[in-house]
Motif scaffolding. Sequence first.
Motif, mmCIF file in Angstrom:
data_model
loop_
_atom_site.group_PDB
_atom_site.id
_atom_site.type_symbol
_atom_site.label_atom_id
_atom_site.label_comp_id
_atom_site.label_asym_id
_atom_site.label_seq_id
_atom_site.Cartn_x
_atom_site.Cartn_y
_atom_site.Cartn_z
ATOM 1 N N MET A 121 -17.141 -39.915 7.952
ATOM 2 C CA MET A 121 -15.885 -40.314 8.182
ATOM 3 C C MET A 121 -15.376 -39.867 9.288
ATOM 4 N N SER A 122 -14.282 -40.661 9.974
ATOM 5 C CA SER A 122 -13.735 -40.505 11.097
ATOM 6 C C SER A 122 -12.209 -39.641 10.903
ATOM 7 N N TYR A 123 -11.929 -38.776 11.776
ATOM 8 C CA TYR A 123 -10.407 -38.005 11.675
ATOM 9 C C TYR A 123 -9.912 -38.112 13.102
ATOM 10 N N LEU A 124 -8.684 -37.974 12.953
ATOM 11 C CA LEU A 124 -8.244 -37.905 14.387
ATOM 12 C C LEU A 124 -7.308 -36.601 14.287
ATOM 13 N N ILE A 125 -7.848 -35.758 15.337
ATOM 14 C CA ILE A 125 -7.280 -34.234 15.682
ATOM 15 C C ILE A 125 -6.174 -34.498 16.663
ATOM 16 N N VAL A 126 -5.103 -34.134 16.388
ATOM 17 C CA VAL A 126 -3.744 -34.073 17.262
ATOM 18 C C VAL A 126 -3.596 -32.806 17.678
ATOM 19 N N LEU A 127 -3.729 -32.423 18.903
ATOM 20 C CA LEU A 127 -3.525 -31.154 19.603
ATOM 21 C C LEU A 127 -2.229 -31.264 20.240
ATOM 22 N N PRO A 128 -0.965 -31.070 19.851
ATOM 23 C CA PRO A 128 0.134 -31.631 20.531
ATOM 24 C C PRO A 128 0.799 -30.400 21.667
ATOM 25 N N HIS A 129 1.416 -30.766 22.751
ATOM 26 C CA HIS A 129 2.091 -30.234 23.556
ATOM 27 C C HIS A 129 1.596 -28.693 23.890
ATOM 28 N N ILE A 130 0.333 -29.056 24.466
ATOM 29 C CA ILE A 130 -0.243 -27.773 24.955
ATOM 30 C C ILE A 130 0.106 -27.421 26.192
ATOM 31 N N GLN A 131 0.807 -26.097 26.216
ATOM 32 C CA GLN A 131 1.328 -25.696 27.704
ATOM 33 C C GLN A 131 0.227 -24.914 28.274
#
Length: 317
Positions: free
Chosen positions: A1-11
């Motif tokens: 199964m495929s998943y989307l991993i969102v790593l948001p607004h990495i400073q």
Amino acid sequence: MSYLIVLPHIQVENANAISGLTYGFPAITHFLGFTHALSRQVQQSHGLRFTGCGVVCHKHQVQAYQASERGDHYFALTRIPLTREAKTAPFNEEGRMHMTVTLFAECEGSIAHGDTGARELEQHLHTLCVAQRLAGGTVTAMKPVRVMALPQNGDELQNITRREMYRALPGFALVDRSELLAQHFTERQTQDPQAEMIDAWLDFSTITFRAEQQEDDSVQWQYQPKLAKGYLVPLMVGFTPISPLYAPGDVAKTRDPSTPFRFVEAAYGVGEWRSPHRVTDIHQLIWRYPAGTEHYICSHAKPLQEADLTEQDHSDF
């Protein structure tokens, strides 16, 4: 199964701003290396594997200053301590930048325990991200990680793409447009058989003016539009071999003497900064590195097609 991993607004602070012959943003290999390092850790702990990464930049600040009236810019360098002889120590020039980016990682595998397992994975990934370096820089902060199922097509995929792309605003997504470089090189060769690829590549990175004579015999410099519409930029996309593959231990002072070794040089292409709300399929945003080939050239698994461009995308920059 495929998943989307969102790593948001990495400073990120003090990231590497020089990539081969280009500067101003890290090479795409930096971001794929970051997600590959995450993949190796979650593969051991959760049995998951990251297969690609998309990049959206929200903020960037190159550490440079203007030192002359001509507009020349220089990198702001770290002062190196003097040697024992009170002389300036030799060093390699480093280009640094601060940036805020969102990464979209494609994940393969199965997350156990449903939503509970997904929430636990989000916390685990957040801990790993802030402890790693991204493009040589230090991760100082980031927003909570999001994990969601990723369908391959259909209305659900369009809904996910639309929702995540609007969440990524304001910002610009980096997509591959190297097919424009190949097309332009073919056109140059028809006009000049001796034309080289480097000349075609420089046509995308230079700002060109041409002197045109007016009716009153005066001359005015006219800006020459770019070869294609869009916010096109020269881009480092990987590495290509320049030597045979040596057996482990044949080359002295390698990082890992138990691994085969080969000398390589940087490979370049053309990228485009595109507003995320114009990305119609999130798979068009995902960069991947090749497996089982001699050339390490990063590209999209699903290339961007001309039919995906809207009239607004053809506005001249």
